[in-house]
Scaffold this motif. Structure first.
Motif, PDB file in Angstrom:
ATOM      1  N   GLN A 290       0.833  -1.204   0.000  1.00 19.37           N
ATOM      2  CA  GLN A 290       0.000   0.000   0.000  1.00 19.37           C
ATOM      3  C   GLN A 290       0.867   1.254   0.000  1.00 19.37           C
ATOM      4  N   GLU A 291       1.952   1.242   0.780  1.00 20.75           N
ATOM      5  CA  GLU A 291       2.884   2.376   0.795  1.00 20.75           C
ATOM      6  C   GLU A 291       3.517   2.575  -0.577  1.00 20.75           C
ATOM      7  N   ASP A 292       3.894   1.470  -1.236  1.00 23.35           N
ATOM      8  CA  ASP A 292       4.476   1.562  -2.579  1.00 23.35           C
ATOM      9  C   ASP A 292       3.485   2.147  -3.576  1.00 23.35           C
ATOM     10  N   ARG A 293       2.230   1.747  -3.457  1.00 20.55           N
ATOM     11  CA  ARG A 293       1.206   2.276  -4.367  1.00 20.55           C
ATOM     12  C   ARG A 293       0.998   3.774  -4.138  1.00 20.55           C
ATOM     13  N   LEU A 294       0.968   4.184  -2.869  1.00 21.20           N
ATOM     14  CA  LEU A 294       0.826   5.612  -2.566  1.00 21.20           C
ATOM     15  C   LEU A 294       2.032   6.403  -3.082  1.00 21.20           C
ATOM     16  N   TYR A 295       3.214   5.823  -2.933  1.00 21.24           N
ATOM     17  CA  TYR A 295       4.437   6.465  -3.426  1.00 21.24           C
ATOM     18  C   TYR A 295       4.387   6.611  -4.949  1.00 21.24           C
ATOM     19  N   ALA A 296       3.959   5.565  -5.644  1.00 23.48           N
ATOM     20  CA  ALA A 296       3.856   5.618  -7.103  1.00 23.48           C
ATOM     21  C   ALA A 296       2.818   6.645  -7.548  1.00 23.48           C
ATOM     22  N   ALA A 297       1.700   6.695  -6.848  1.00 19.51           N
ATOM     23  CA  ALA A 297       0.650   7.657  -7.193  1.00 19.51           C
ATOM     24  C   ALA A 297       1.112   9.088  -6.948  1.00 19.51           C
ATOM     25  N   SER A 298       1.797   9.330  -5.828  1.00 18.06           N
ATOM     26  CA  SER A 298       2.280  10.689  -5.560  1.00 18.06           C
ATOM     27  C   SER A 298       3.355  11.087  -6.560  1.00 18.06           C
ATOM     28  N   ASN A 299       4.190  10.145  -6.994  1.00 21.27           N
ATOM     29  CA  ASN A 299       5.175  10.439  -8.046  1.00 21.27           C
ATOM     30  C   ASN A 299       4.486  10.783  -9.361  1.00 21.27           C
ATOM     31  N   ALA A 300       3.417  10.079  -9.674  1.00 22.18           N
ATOM     32  CA  ALA A 300       2.670  10.379 -10.895  1.00 22.18           C
ATOM     33  C   ALA A 300       2.072  11.781 -10.831  1.00 22.18           C
ATOM     34  N   LEU A 301       1.538  12.140  -9.675  1.00 20.66           N
ATOM     35  CA  LEU A 301       0.981  13.488  -9.513  1.00 20.66           C
ATOM     36  C   LEU A 301       2.075  14.552  -9.609  1.00 20.66           C
ATOM     37  N   MET A 302       3.258  14.261  -9.065  1.00 20.93           N
ATOM     38  CA  MET A 302       4.357  15.228  -9.140  1.00 20.93           C
ATOM     39  C   MET A 302       4.863  15.397 -10.564  1.00 20.93           C
ATOM     40  N   ARG A 303       4.898  14.307 -11.334  1.00 23.12           N
ATOM     41  CA  ARG A 303       5.357  14.402 -12.730  1.00 23.12           C
ATOM     42  C   ARG A 303       4.429  15.275 -13.565  1.00 23.12           C
ATOM     43  N   LYS A 304       3.149  15.282 -13.217  1.00 25.11           N
ATOM     44  CA  LYS A 304       2.182  16.105 -13.958  1.00 25.11           C
ATOM     45  C   LYS A 304       2.265  17.574 -13.564  1.00 25.11           C
ATOM     46  N   ASP A 305       2.817  17.863 -12.405  1.00 27.23           N
ATOM     47  CA  ASP A 305       2.902  19.231 -11.910  1.00 27.23           C
ATOM     48  C   ASP A 305       4.103  19.941 -12.535  1.00 27.23           C
ATOM     49  N   GLU A 306       3.835  20.967 -13.363  1.00 28.09           N
ATOM     50  CA  GLU A 306       4.907  21.691 -14.037  1.00 28.09           C
ATOM     51  C   GLU A 306       5.745  22.498 -13.055  1.00 28.09           C
ATOM     52  N   ASP A 307       5.116  23.030 -12.030  1.00 19.92           N
ATOM     53  CA  ASP A 307       5.826  23.817 -11.030  1.00 19.92           C
ATOM     54  C   ASP A 307       6.858  22.945 -10.307  1.00 19.92           C
ATOM     55  N   TYR A 308       6.490  21.708 -10.000  1.00 20.63           N
ATOM     56  CA  TYR A 308       7.411  20.788  -9.333  1.00 20.63           C
ATOM     57  C   TYR A 308       8.619  20.500 -10.213  1.00 20.63           C
ATOM     58  N   SER A 309       8.387  20.186 -11.486  1.00 17.57           N
ATOM     59  CA  SER A 309       9.511  19.844 -12.363  1.00 17.57           C
ATOM     60  C   SER A 309      10.423  21.047 -12.577  1.00 17.57           C
ATOM     61  N   ARG A 310       9.864  22.247 -12.673  1.00 19.48           N
ATOM     62  CA  ARG A 310      10.683  23.452 -12.847  1.00 19.48           C
ATOM     63  C   ARG A 310      11.544  23.690 -11.595  1.00 19.48           C
TER      64      ARG A 310
ATOM     65  N   ARG B 202      -9.557   4.996  -8.074  1.00 18.23           N
ATOM     66  CA  ARG B 202      -8.852   6.141  -8.665  1.00 18.23           C
ATOM     67  C   ARG B 202      -7.345   5.985  -8.531  1.00 18.23           C
ATOM     68  N   LEU B 203      -6.910   5.412  -7.425  1.00 15.51           N
ATOM     69  CA  LEU B 203      -5.484   5.175  -7.224  1.00 15.51           C
ATOM     70  C   LEU B 203      -4.957   4.213  -8.277  1.00 15.51           C
ATOM     71  N   ASN B 204      -5.688   3.130  -8.524  1.00 22.26           N
ATOM     72  CA  ASN B 204      -5.288   2.164  -9.554  1.00 22.26           C
ATOM     73  C   ASN B 204      -5.285   2.805 -10.936  1.00 22.26           C
ATOM     74  N   ASN B 205      -6.329   3.592 -11.248  1.00 31.28           N
ATOM     75  CA  ASN B 205      -6.399   4.252 -12.552  1.00 31.28           C
ATOM     76  C   ASN B 205      -5.230   5.214 -12.754  1.00 31.28           C
ATOM     77  N   LEU B 206      -4.904   5.964 -11.725  1.00 30.20           N
ATOM     78  CA  LEU B 206      -3.804   6.925 -11.813  1.00 30.20           C
ATOM     79  C   LEU B 206      -2.473   6.216 -12.055  1.00 30.20           C
ATOM     80  N   ILE B 207      -2.228   5.136 -11.325  1.00 29.83           N
ATOM     81  CA  ILE B 207      -0.970   4.394 -11.480  1.00 29.83           C
ATOM     82  C   ILE B 207      -0.889   3.759 -12.867  1.00 29.83           C
TER      83      ILE B 207
END
Length: 195
Positions: free
Chosen positions: A76-96, A171-176
């Protein structure tokens, strides 16, 4: 000073040592058990506190059951980590901001290398001050990068993590799955360009 009562245990007990006293109140145990609505939680380890907060207890489980439960928690922790990484990759402010962090860190490391190269080549008062200035710049860049990470990047990371924790399982599964498909598509595109 007051006189001790003759009925006092210290006076009446023949087996008592001359300096005998009762134990302190700090080491006293409760006279009766806690009520059924009260949970007594040992504060000995962080994991036990976390389990108590969730209302779980691993006390009566076998080793295999404990191992299975811990493995499920890790998944479950790994899935949350993967989902938060996916959300961060979509955030342009984070990547900049992350790119700026790496540029600042690289500048500090390059300044350190330049100072080390300067140490072996020449000597003199002028060169010594240049080296000190170079070291100050290097450490300022490196410390600035880590402070920038704490102040500007970590809040985004924590927000993505809390957002991922708030998602339902579906939603977590769909996002991952969607993120994995996008990364596979980008990888295939890069490999096709190489050929």
């Amino acid at each position: 000073m007051s006189t001790r009562s003759p009925q006092n245990e210290r006076n009446t007990n023949p087996d008592a040592k001359p300096g005998y006293m009762r134990k302190s109140a700090a080491s006293a145990k409760p006279a009766r058990s806690a009520a059924s609505s009260v949970r007594v939680v040992p504060a000995s380890s962080k994991e036990k506190r976390k389990q108590a907060e969730r209302g779980e207890s691993l006390a009566g489980l076998s080793k295999e059951e404990k191992r299975a439960r811990k493995q499920a928690e890790r998944l479950q922790e790994d899935r949350l980590y993967a989902a938060s990484n996916a959300l961060m990759r979509k955030d342009e402010d984070y990547s900049r901001r992350r790119k700026f962090f790496w540029v600042l860190l690289a500048a500090g490391l390059i300044a350190i290398v330049i100072v080390w190269l300067m140490i072996g080549t020449t000597r003199g008062q002028e060169m010594q001050t240049t080296q000190i200035v170079g070291i100050v710049i290097a450490y300022a860049c490196i410390l600035g990068a880590f402070i920038y990470d704490l102040v500007r990047i970590r809040p985004i990371r924590n927000a993505c993590r809390s957002k991922a924790e708030g998602l339902t399982e579906k939603r977590l599964n769909n996002l991952i799955e969607k993120d994995a498909a996008e990364r596979d598509a980008k990888k295939a595109k890069r490999e096709s360009k190489k050929k």
